[in-house]
Design an enzyme around this catalytic site. Structure first.
Site: not given
Length: 559
Positions: A90, A224, A86, A536, A16, A491
């Site tokens: 979220g 990573v 992905l 969130t 996000t 959340h």
């Protein structure tokens, strides 16, 4: 292998906040930006139907999540835990409820040392991200990439309407705008979608025009491993991509991997509690005790009901959440508007999902704290412990909130709309929810049998059966029920808490820069110093928007 390319800004995680950062920070063509995501890309216009749906079908697709991730809910109880993996993170799998929280959430951040993050500071960024289709004025924006809309009361289907009426009979006020009116009350749930499709962070911020910028590069399927330092300065990351290890160098690195994986990357890179890192065999780059601590979430209990045929949502109505009740528990030591209750008139996309509704209650200002840690630095996944309901205030409120949900289920008008109440895991919900013709046919068959043969339905639901009147008469049984069935929502936040740089528990300062090292920032839900009374998603979009401005000012000033 070390790549020759060097970025001005390297963003780790295209969830996000990462999508917001990649868009905003690459608007200036002089900055070379690389966005790295562990999961697959979902380019605009090419998203699978399960993601584009305005009902959260994608939550049941295993390939969209980190594999083998588990969490300890409370001591001795460990379960699989879903975290998106992905492009869009979220925002491509969550339920699309678009809540901001209440102003005092952000004033509390400021009081905790996150200067510049009070309500008056963040409201312009909430307005910037949204295109509110219902409200305008000083509280709302109309030009942002994320649409916000609501389902008016006259459109609420029968079960939800009955629950809403029962709530109002208890004296709660009807509110028109839950994102602009902040007292107790029932309001149409704001949703971050359009009637026919989801609008995720990747859809809203990384459209074709943004992706075509010459100064923005996106590397998906690239996990990573750890950060690369020269002395105390972050100069890049090591990634694994298509079986090959590569190092990408950058002038500035921004972690936006979420409240589980951002602290895990810091820990693997030697930033965290010094004694714990040393005992795990890791060299200490910066001793920051707050890394991985302060893990926050909203505990919840969902109680499902098999609905009568005349109480079901019309097949053409894709909506998931129609209304929400925000209310005050009045438990000592807890703020107002600390609880949240919402009803679903359908719980999945298929025929069986349309036959099942639920009433759901959650503690939206929780005080229990968990931790993300690394018992083994070579382990594929971090250790997650939520400590759910460890704080007695959370336990008390979860019991009282569940009592309210059960009382609403037992209201005559609501009871007239339903058959048996049961726990959602009492039937094969996850398997049926996976999109496909097999699931569609199986769900249709089960719903048909359940409608026709009530004794068989009662027998198949027996293991998860909930009897509201019995639990309401037996306080001990109710408490046992809550403790056994409370679960953490999606959340997660707080594990790289933002605050005063002089405080040992702070991980980043108010400018999102990691304390004790150079060239490294964190910008995602992990920097929330305290819990927000909201799902969130929208607050994390806001963090991305504000952090982009702060990071740009910091690095441009240092150029």
């Amino acid at each position: 292998m070390t790549t020759k390319r060097e970025a001005d800004i390297l963003i780790i995680g295209a969830g996000t906040a990462g999508c917001v950062l990649a868009d905003r920070l690459s608007e200036n063509g002089r900055r070379r930006v690389i966005l790295v995501e562990a999961g697959p890309d979902v380019p605009p216009g090419e998203e699978p139907a399960s993601i584009r749906d305005s009902f959260p079908v994608s939550v049941a697709v295993p390939r969209y999540f980190w594999p083998d991730l588990t969490a300890e809910l409370r001591p001795g109880v460990r379960r699989p835990y879903q975290q998106a993996r992905l492009m869009g993170g979220g925002s491509n799998i969550m339920g699309m409820m678009a809540l901001r929280g209440v102003p005092s959430d952000y004033d509390e951040w400021r009081a905790l040392g996150a200067v510049g993050w009070g309500w008056d500071d963040v409201l312009p960024y909430f307005r910037r991200l949204e295109c509110d289709l219902d409200f305008s004025g000083e509280m709302h924006g109309q030009e942002g990439p994320i649409p916000i809309r609501r389902h008016p009361p006259e459109s609420w289907p029968p079960f939800c309407a009955a629950v809403g009426d029962a709530v109002l009979r208890r004296g709660y006020r009807p509110l028109a705008d839950g994102n602009g009116e902040f007292g107790d009350g029932l309001f149409p749930t704001p949703m971050s979608n359009l009637p026919g499709r989801r609008v995720s962070a990747s859809m809203g911020y990384l459209d074709r025009a943004t992706r075509d910028r010459a100064n923005l590069e996106i590397l998906c399927d690239s996990e990573v491993r750890h950060l690369v330092f020269e002395g105390r300065r972050a100069v890049g990351v090591q990634i694994a991509r298509h079986g090959e290890a590569r190092t990408i160098r950058a002038r500035h690195v921004v972690l936006s991997a979420g409240a589980i994986h951002s602290p895990a990357l810091l820990l693997r890179s030697g930033i965290g509690p010094g004694a714990d890192l040393a005992s795990a065999g890791l060299a200490v780059t910066a001793d920051r005790p707050g890394v991985g601590a302060n893990l926050m979430n909203h505990p919840a209990v969902y109680v499902a009901s098999y609905l009568r045929r005349d109480a079901r949502q019309p097949a053409a109505q894709r909506a998931w959440s129609q209304h929400s009740l925000r209310y005050s528990s009045s438990v000592s030591g807890c703020p107002e508007q600390d609880m949240f209750l919402f009803a679903f008139n359908k719980t999945s996309w298929h025929a069986m999902g349309r036959a099942v509704g639920s009433i759901n209650v959650a503690v939206y200002k929780s005080f229990s704290r968990g931790r993300v840690s690394l018992s083994d630095p070579n382990a594929a996944r971090p250790d997650i412990a939520f400590n759910l309901l460890a704080d007695d205030r959370d336990r008390q409120r979860m019991i009282a909130g569940t009592r309210l949900a059960l009382e609403l289920l037992d209201e005559p008008e609501v009871r007239a709309r339903r058959h048996e109440a049961f726990l959602p895991q009492g039937y094969t919900a996850q398997g049926l929810a996976r999109p496909g013709i097999g699931s569609r046919l199986a769900a249709s068959g089960i719903a048909g049998i359940f409608d026709l043969i009530a004794p068989l339905r009662r027998g198949m639901l027996a293991d998860g059966r909930v009897e509201p009147d019995r639990l309401l008469r037996d306080p001990r049984a109710l408490e046992d029920f809550v403790v056994a069935n409370a679960f953490p929502m999606g959340h997660v936040s707080g594990t790289c808490a933002m605050g005063d740089q002089a405080k040992a528990t702070s991980v980043v300062g108010p400018d999102c820069a990691v304390i004790g090292v150079d060239g490294l920032f964190v910008a995602d839900a992990s920097i929330m110093p305290s819990m927000v009374r909201a799902n969130t998603h929208i607050p994390t979009l806001m963090i991305g928007e504000r952090a982009a401005d702060l990071i740009a000012a910091r690095i441009d000033g240092a150029a």
